[in-house]
Motif scaffolding. Structure first.
Motif, mmCIF file in Angstrom:
data_model
loop_
_atom_site.group_PDB
_atom_site.id
_atom_site.type_symbol
_atom_site.label_atom_id
_atom_site.label_comp_id
_atom_site.label_asym_id
_atom_site.label_seq_id
_atom_site.Cartn_x
_atom_site.Cartn_y
_atom_site.Cartn_z
ATOM 1 N N ALA A 191 12.107 23.522 14.516
ATOM 2 C CA ALA A 191 10.728 23.367 14.057
ATOM 3 C C ALA A 191 10.695 23.041 12.571
ATOM 4 O O ALA A 191 9.902 22.211 12.123
ATOM 5 N N ARG A 192 11.572 23.672 11.782
ATOM 6 C CA ARG A 192 11.630 23.405 10.350
ATOM 7 C C ARG A 192 12.081 21.961 10.093
ATOM 8 O O ARG A 192 11.561 21.286 9.196
ATOM 9 N N GLN A 193 13.014 21.461 10.896
ATOM 10 C CA GLN A 193 13.461 20.075 10.755
ATOM 11 C C GLN A 193 12.337 19.103 11.104
ATOM 12 O O GLN A 193 12.110 18.124 10.390
ATOM 13 N N ARG A 194 11.623 19.367 12.197
ATOM 14 C CA ARG A 194 10.505 18.498 12.577
ATOM 15 C C ARG A 194 9.427 18.514 11.493
ATOM 16 O O ARG A 194 8.819 17.489 11.201
ATOM 17 N N HIS A 195 9.194 19.681 10.908
ATOM 18 C CA HIS A 195 8.210 19.798 9.837
ATOM 19 C C HIS A 195 8.625 18.953 8.629
ATOM 20 O O HIS A 195 7.800 18.266 8.035
ATOM 21 N N GLY A 196 9.899 18.993 8.287
ATOM 22 C CA GLY A 196 10.394 18.204 7.156
ATOM 23 C C GLY A 196 10.235 16.711 7.400
ATOM 24 O O GLY A 196 9.825 15.973 6.502
ATOM 25 N N VAL A 197 10.528 16.272 8.606
ATOM 26 C CA VAL A 197 10.380 14.851 8.949
ATOM 27 C C VAL A 197 8.911 14.447 8.896
ATOM 28 O O VAL A 197 8.556 13.403 8.335
ATOM 29 N N ALA A 198 8.049 15.277 9.449
ATOM 30 C CA ALA A 198 6.618 14.970 9.456
ATOM 31 C C ALA A 198 6.060 14.966 8.029
ATOM 32 O O ALA A 198 5.235 14.110 7.686
ATOM 33 N N LYS A 199 6.512 15.884 7.195
ATOM 34 C CA LYS A 199 6.044 15.952 5.813
ATOM 35 C C LYS A 199 6.478 14.710 5.046
ATOM 36 O O LYS A 199 5.687 14.139 4.281
ATOM 37 N N ALA A 200 7.717 14.261 5.252
ATOM 38 C CA ALA A 200 8.198 13.055 4.579
ATOM 39 C C ALA A 200 7.406 11.833 5.038
ATOM 40 O O ALA A 200 7.048 10.977 4.220
ATOM 41 N N ALA A 201 7.109 11.752 6.328
ATOM 42 C CA ALA A 201 6.326 10.624 6.850
ATOM 43 C C ALA A 201 4.914 10.643 6.273
ATOM 44 O O ALA A 201 4.360 9.595 5.912
ATOM 45 N N PHE A 202 4.320 11.833 6.170
ATOM 46 C CA PHE A 202 2.979 11.947 5.599
ATOM 47 C C PHE A 202 2.976 11.521 4.139
ATOM 48 O O PHE A 202 2.082 10.801 3.697
ATOM 49 N N GLN A 203 3.980 11.948 3.382
ATOM 50 C CA GLN A 203 4.042 11.578 1.967
ATOM 51 C C GLN A 203 4.217 10.081 1.803
ATOM 52 O O GLN A 203 3.601 9.473 0.930
ATOM 53 N N ALA A 204 5.036 9.469 2.649
ATOM 54 C CA ALA A 204 5.225 8.018 2.584
ATOM 55 C C ALA A 204 3.920 7.295 2.914
ATOM 56 O O ALA A 204 3.544 6.325 2.241
ATOM 57 N N ALA A 205 3.212 7.762 3.927
ATOM 58 C CA ALA A 205 1.937 7.147 4.294
ATOM 59 C C ALA A 205 0.905 7.346 3.194
ATOM 60 O O ALA A 205 0.105 6.445 2.907
ATOM 61 N N ASP A 206 0.920 8.504 2.543
ATOM 62 C CA ASP A 206 -0.020 8.764 1.454
ATOM 63 C C ASP A 206 0.251 7.848 0.267
ATOM 64 O O ASP A 206 -0.685 7.312 -0.332
ATOM 65 N N ILE A 207 1.514 7.649 -0.053
ATOM 66 C CA ILE A 207 1.866 6.742 -1.153
ATOM 67 C C ILE A 207 1.437 5.320 -0.824
ATOM 68 O O ILE A 207 0.879 4.607 -1.669
ATOM 69 N N GLU A 208 1.661 4.903 0.418
ATOM 70 C CA GLU A 208 1.256 3.559 0.835
ATOM 71 C C GLU A 208 -0.264 3.414 0.781
ATOM 72 O O GLU A 208 -0.778 2.388 0.331
ATOM 73 N N LEU A 209 -0.994 4.428 1.195
ATOM 74 C CA LEU A 209 -2.449 4.395 1.153
ATOM 75 C C LEU A 209 -2.954 4.275 -0.280
ATOM 76 O O LEU A 209 -3.844 3.469 -0.574
ATOM 77 N N GLN A 210 -2.371 5.065 -1.174
ATOM 78 C CA GLN A 210 -2.783 5.002 -2.576
ATOM 79 C C GLN A 210 -2.490 3.632 -3.169
ATOM 80 O O GLN A 210 -3.295 3.100 -3.945
ATOM 81 N N ALA A 211 -1.373 3.034 -2.803
ATOM 82 C CA ALA A 211 -1.035 1.697 -3.298
ATOM 83 C C ALA A 211 -2.035 0.676 -2.776
ATOM 84 O O ALA A 211 -2.501 -0.192 -3.528
ATOM 85 N N GLU A 212 -2.383 0.773 -1.495
ATOM 86 C CA GLU A 212 -3.351 -0.167 -0.916
ATOM 87 C C GLU A 212 -4.728 0.003 -1.555
ATOM 88 O O GLU A 212 -5.409 -0.979 -1.833
ATOM 89 N N GLU A 213 -5.142 1.234 -1.768
ATOM 90 C CA GLU A 213 -6.436 1.452 -2.402
ATOM 91 C C GLU A 213 -6.431 0.960 -3.841
ATOM 92 O O GLU A 213 -7.429 0.439 -4.322
ATOM 93 N N GLY A 214 -5.318 1.100 -4.521
ATOM 94 C CA GLY A 214 -5.203 0.590 -5.885
ATOM 95 C C GLY A 214 -5.316 -0.919 -5.921
ATOM 96 O O GLY A 214 -5.975 -1.483 -6.799
ATOM 97 N N GLU A 215 -4.705 -1.604 -4.952
ATOM 98 C CA GLU A 215 -4.808 -3.063 -4.876
ATOM 99 C C GLU A 215 -6.229 -3.491 -4.530
ATOM 100 O O GLU A 215 -6.736 -4.463 -5.053
ATOM 101 N N LYS A 216 -6.879 -2.748 -3.648
ATOM 102 C CA LYS A 216 -8.231 -3.092 -3.207
ATOM 103 C C LYS A 216 -9.199 -3.075 -4.389
ATOM 104 O O LYS A 216 -10.040 -3.949 -4.531
#
Length: 80
Positions: A36-61
């Motif tokens: 469960a801790r490993q799955r949490h780490g993977v999900a957290k990393a994916a969320f952070q990557a998606a958040d960074i991508e979202l912020q970059a897209e909003e910055g471009e917009k």
């Protein structure tokens, strides 16, 4: 004395078995926690990557919309 030794042997077997079962249950639960801790780490990393991508897209917009920050805040250049 021999009777007492026999009684100890007869009662220690089930106790050892019960302790072994408890140990196995604890090990299984620990493995589930590790997974469960490993799955949490993977999900957290994916969320952070998606958040960074979202912020970059909003910055471009904001800057490619033609008006910069003023347009996003609802201030029109023609109202003045």
């Amino acid at each position: 004395m021999r009777n007492h030794r026999l009684q100890v042997q007869l009662t220690s077997g089930p106790k050892k078995h019960a302790l072994e079962l408890m140990r196995k249950k604890i090990e299984v639960q620990n493995e589930r926690c590790v997974l469960a801790r490993q799955r949490h780490g993977v999900a957290k990393a994916a969320f952070q990557a998606a958040d960074i991508e979202l912020q970059a897209e909003e910055g471009e917009k904001v800057w490619t919309a033609g008006g910069g920050v003023a347009e996003e805040e609802g201030v029109d250049a023609g109202d003045e």
